[in-house]
Scaffold this active site. Structure first.
Site, PDB file in Angstrom:
ATOM      1  N   LYS A   1     -11.288  47.896  64.657  1.00  0.00           N
ATOM      2  CA  LYS A   1     -11.175  46.672  63.859  1.00  0.00           C
ATOM      3  C   LYS A   1     -11.448  47.033  62.413  1.00  0.00           C
ATOM      4  CE  LYS A   1     -10.491  42.236  64.719  1.00  0.00           C
ATOM      5  NZ  LYS A   1      -9.807  41.672  65.893  1.00  0.00           N
TER       6      LYS A   1
HETATM    7  N1  GLU Z   1      -6.314  40.683  65.878  1.00  0.00           N
HETATM    8  C1  GLU Z   1      -5.768  40.506  67.187  1.00  0.00           C
HETATM    9  C2  GLU Z   1      -6.862  40.579  68.234  1.00  0.00           C
HETATM   10  O1  GLU Z   1      -8.012  40.337  67.953  1.00  0.00           O
HETATM   11  C3  GLU Z   1      -4.591  41.435  67.470  1.00  0.00           C
HETATM   12  C4  GLU Z   1      -4.905  42.902  67.427  1.00  0.00           C
HETATM   13  C5  GLU Z   1      -3.660  43.781  67.508  1.00  0.00           C
HETATM   14  O2  GLU Z   1      -2.589  43.274  67.760  1.00  0.00           O
HETATM   15  O3  GLU Z   1      -3.824  44.995  67.308  1.00  0.00           O
HETATM   16  O4  GLU Z   1      -6.605  40.802  69.384  1.00  0.00           O
END
Ligand code: GLU
Length: 424
Positions: free
Chosen positions: A114
């Site tokens: 993240k």
């Molecule tokens: N931000 C989204 C999540 O928390 C998508 C993450 C992604 O597609 O890599 O799952």
């Protein structure tokens, strides 16, 4: 024992505390060795950067940026990039750990990561956001890439942000690299169906959870917290399935209509006015009260930590479908279990986004676009398979859905780790 609290962090609190507590329960259930627990508790790689911005007025501001790669046993790391003033290292760590479990649970070949920048995007112009995004990207450039770590949108970022990241990365490499991000604009190699994917997955599991409780969609009621990338589509898809969505909120306020909100009309209002407030088709509501309405399904689809020890006892919903990451604190989770509320955990409920991100990455790497129907069918297949895995394991082991989902995911990560072995 918990070296995992990270360099000098005095005490665990908030989402990182919740994530660690969930991991502890899973490793205890799996009876895994303390060394392995420690390895999973500690992110494998963390980068903290200062992101200086030259503002439109000529002054300079500096923002803290982060990228945390929690685990890469199952493949390159994957996870969104968040722009929010609430971003800090421990929040990013928690979100990265949840991405590891999410990817393992729905069986996409990724570890979890993240990123975040502690900035309020609404306070900045497009030009400023572009400069912040490009500078942040160039700072974390050594640790991202289509084979290493692939960002995607999250709170405060969108397909435009992804286009800037892709361009900055590509300029540095000297050639275009579409696979470095997902959630891109379609014209740059984004996938059909990606924008709606998280919502589609949320609605799909909500309907499966309702069916498991004998609740018919037609005539059932729902409340949705959040009207962004997840909540908006989820509200629309639930109402298309016959569910009466009686309350919807966003960061500015909440609206209520006992007969059901016309979600398309609310969407048009939000596009015009920037907020759900002032929508004529409904009365206004205290956003906190939305969480405790008497509905069949509650969908928290905003931020983490909204269901807490202070309000969990008042939740009247039969089912909570976690569209957001980490909306339920550990204390609230225990109260909801006690009160027999069925909680469909985030790593299952909102996995549709990363599933279609995976499809987008495959398409980008192969330079071949799938049809939208194919994307949606494969998304539903994966969501259904993960739902069945969780329901079966929870039943067989007498666990909650969150405990079952986390344990299944942790087991898959450990399996990959053990097959690869520890080097050297
Ligand atoms: N931000 C989204 C999540 O928390 C998508 C993450 C992604 O597609 O890599 O799952």
């Amino acid at each position: 024992m918990m070296a995992s609290t990270g360099g000098g962090t005095p005490a665990l609190h908030g989402p990182w505390n919740d994530a660690q507590a969930q991991l502890t329960e899973a490793v205890e259930h799996l009876k895994c060795a303390p060394g392995l627990h420690e390895m999973l508790a500690m992110p494998r790689r963390e980068m903290q950067v200062a992101v200086p911005l030259r503002k439109d007025d000529g002054t300079t501001a500096v923002f803290s940026g982060y990228r945390v790669q929690h685990n890469f046993s199952r493949g390159p790391t994957k996870g969104g990039l968040r722009f929010s003033t609430a971003v800090d290292l421990n929040e990013v760590r928690a979100l990265a750990m949840w991405m590891t479990w999410k990817c393992a649970l729905v069986d996409v070949p990724y570890g979890g990561a993240k990123g975040g920048v502690a900035i309020e995007p609404r306070d900045h112009t497009q030009g400023e956001l572009e400069r912040v995004t490009r500078r942040y990207t160039s700072e974390i450039l050594p640790i991202i890439g289509p084979d290493t770590d692939i960002p995607a949108p999250d709170i405060g970022t969108d397909e435009r942000t992804m286009a800037w990241i892709m361009d900055t990365y590509s300029v540095a490499k000297g050639h275009t690299v579409p696979g470095v991000v997902t959630g891109k604009p379609i014209s740059l190699g984004g996938s059909l169906g990606r924008a709606q994917a998280t919502s589609r997955g949320v609605a799909h599991v909500a309907l499966m959870a309702m069916a498991s409780k004998g609740i018919e969609a037609e005539g059932a009621t729902a409340a949705v917290q959040g009207f962004g990338k997840v909540g908006r589509g989820a509200a629309r898809l639930l109402s298309e399935a016959g569910v009466r969505v009686i309350a919807i909120s966003d960061v500015d306020g909440a609206v209520f209509a006992g007969d059901g909100i016309d979600v398309a009309r609310l969407g048009a209002h939000v596009d015009r006015e920037g907020s759900v407030e002032g929508f004529e088709g409904a009365e206004s509501l205290d956003p906190q009260a939305l969480l405790t309405l008497d509905v069949d399904v509650l969908v928290p689809a905003a931020v983490e930590g909204v269901l807490t020890a202070a309000n969990a006892r008042d939740v009247q919903a039969t089912i909570v479908v976690e569209g957001a990451n980490g909306p339920t604190t550990q204390e609230a989770d225990a109260i909801l279990i006690d009160r027999d509320v069925l909680v469909v955990p985030d790593i299952l409920a909102n996995a549709g986004g990363v599933i279609v991100s995976y499809f987008e990455w495959v398409q980008s790497n192969q330079a071949y676009q799938w049809r939208e129907r194919e994307v949606n069918e494969r998304l539903e297949e994966k969501m259904t398979a993960a739902w069945r895995d969780v329901v079966d394991y929870a039943g067989a082991q007498s666990l909650t859905y969150r405990q079952a989902a986390t344990a299944l995911a942790v087991r898959r990560v450990l399996e990959a780790h053990e097959l690869r072995g520890l080097y050297p």
